[in-house]
Each structure stands twice: as C-alpha cells, then as structure tokens.
Design an enzyme around this catalytic site. Structure first.
Site, mmCIF file in Angstrom:
data_model
loop_
_atom_site.group_PDB
_atom_site.id
_atom_site.type_symbol
_atom_site.label_atom_id
_atom_site.label_comp_id
_atom_site.label_asym_id
_atom_site.label_seq_id
_atom_site.Cartn_x
_atom_site.Cartn_y
_atom_site.Cartn_z
ATOM 1 N N ASP A 175 7.971 -8.646 1.893
ATOM 2 C CA ASP A 175 7.845 -7.350 1.213
ATOM 3 C C ASP A 175 8.949 -6.404 1.678
ATOM 4 O O ASP A 175 8.686 -5.285 2.100
ATOM 5 C CB ASP A 175 6.461 -6.750 1.471
ATOM 6 C CG ASP A 175 6.120 -5.637 0.483
ATOM 7 O OD1 ASP A 175 6.768 -5.546 -0.579
ATOM 8 O OD2 ASP A 175 5.215 -4.837 0.792
ATOM 9 N N LYS A 229 -2.208 1.684 11.340
ATOM 10 C CA LYS A 229 -2.550 1.109 10.035
ATOM 11 C C LYS A 229 -4.024 0.721 10.080
ATOM 12 O O LYS A 229 -4.432 -0.081 10.917
ATOM 13 C CB LYS A 229 -1.680 -0.107 9.744
ATOM 14 C CG LYS A 229 -1.841 -0.657 8.351
ATOM 15 C CD LYS A 229 -0.786 -1.718 8.073
ATOM 16 C CE LYS A 229 -0.830 -2.162 6.630
ATOM 17 N NZ LYS A 229 0.234 -3.126 6.333
ATOM 18 N N GLY A 248 -2.197 2.645 0.504
ATOM 19 C CA GLY A 248 -2.005 1.585 -0.470
ATOM 20 C C GLY A 248 -3.285 0.798 -0.648
ATOM 21 O O GLY A 248 -4.346 1.189 -0.153
ATOM 22 N N GLY A 249 -3.179 -0.323 -1.324
ATOM 23 C CA GLY A 249 -4.328 -1.159 -1.603
ATOM 24 C C GLY A 249 -4.973 -1.755 -0.367
ATOM 25 O O GLY A 249 -6.139 -2.122 -0.382
#
Length: 147
Positions: free
Chosen positions: A135, A39, A18-19
């Site tokens: 989120d 991550k 992702g971003g």
C-alpha cells in the site's frame, strides 16, 4: 475515545481514519510524555489487527537487524478489552508526503530525488527480507521533522 480505553496513553488528536480504524496522536503517560502514533482497530477488525501485528513484528525485527533509518519504529501493541487492538509507532513529526504536497505544492527536484532514494531504500530492505508493503502511496510515506 476515553483515556482509559488504552492504558498508558492519552489521546491528543485524530491523525487519520479509515476502514480499519483510527490513528491518533497520543502521549505516553510514563512521566516522559513521548508522543506516538497509535493505530486503533475496532473489535470487528480483530483479524486485520492480528495480521497487521504479525507484519509489524517482522518489520520491527528487520528494522532492528538492518539498522535502517527508513522503516517506522514499532513501540508497543496489544489487545483491547472490547476485542479490538492497538499498535503504537514512533510519531513522524513531519506528517505524510501527502500532507507536505497539499500544504506546499510539488517537491523541488532535489528533495523529490532524495525522498525517492530513501523510499526505495526502505522498500529494498523489506523486499530483500521477503516482506511487501502492498500500500505504497503518499499518505503512507511518513516524514521526519527535517524531511
């Protein structure tokens, strides 16, 4: 990404991107070969990494104090030589809720209710401690091997 980039971890595959960076399935090279979700934040996401690290510290403290089985376990974190950073989390072998629904279709009612109860218990635990996920979506709901 080379194995040397994150000392102590061997990258097995990319789980998502992702971003903010990428999430890898990685193996701890300590002789036990424990699998983790790693991550990785690139250098341009350094501030995002620092904010997320602060949040993970609070969540891990809460997870340990509460004993909640519904919060992801943080295992390790640190800066990278290139200016980025990484977070190592317990690997959820069941994938995400999004993966599960895409592979098998809608959840049976009983399973959906049970999963909903567990998700609400996790969110309640966070909210009672003044933490907010911000989120919540199927791709961020992690499942164990047994659901």
């Amino acid at each position: 990404m080379s194995e040397e980039t994150i000392a102590g971890y061997r990258i097995l595959e990319t789980l998502g991107e992702g971003g903010q960076g990428r999430v890898y399935l990685a193996e701890l090279q300590d002789g036990l070969a424990k699998r983790v979700a790693l991550k990785v934040f690139p250098p341009e996401q350094r501030l995002r990494f620092e904010r997320e690290l602060e949040a993970y510290r609070a969540i891990e403290d809460l997870r340990q104090r509460s004993g909640s089985p519904h919060l992801a376990e943080g295992l390790a974190a640190g800066p990278l030589p290139d200016g980025g950073g990484y977070l190592a989390m317990a690997y959820a072998q069941g994938g995400t809720l999004r993966d599960r629904v895409q592979e098998r279709g809608p959840l049976p009612l009983g399973e959906a209710l049970e999963l909903g109860d567990q998700l609400l218990a996790a969110l309640e635990c966070l909210h009672e401690s003044g933490l907010w996920h911000r989120d919540v979506k199927p791709s961020n709901v992690l499942l164990s091997r047994t659901g």
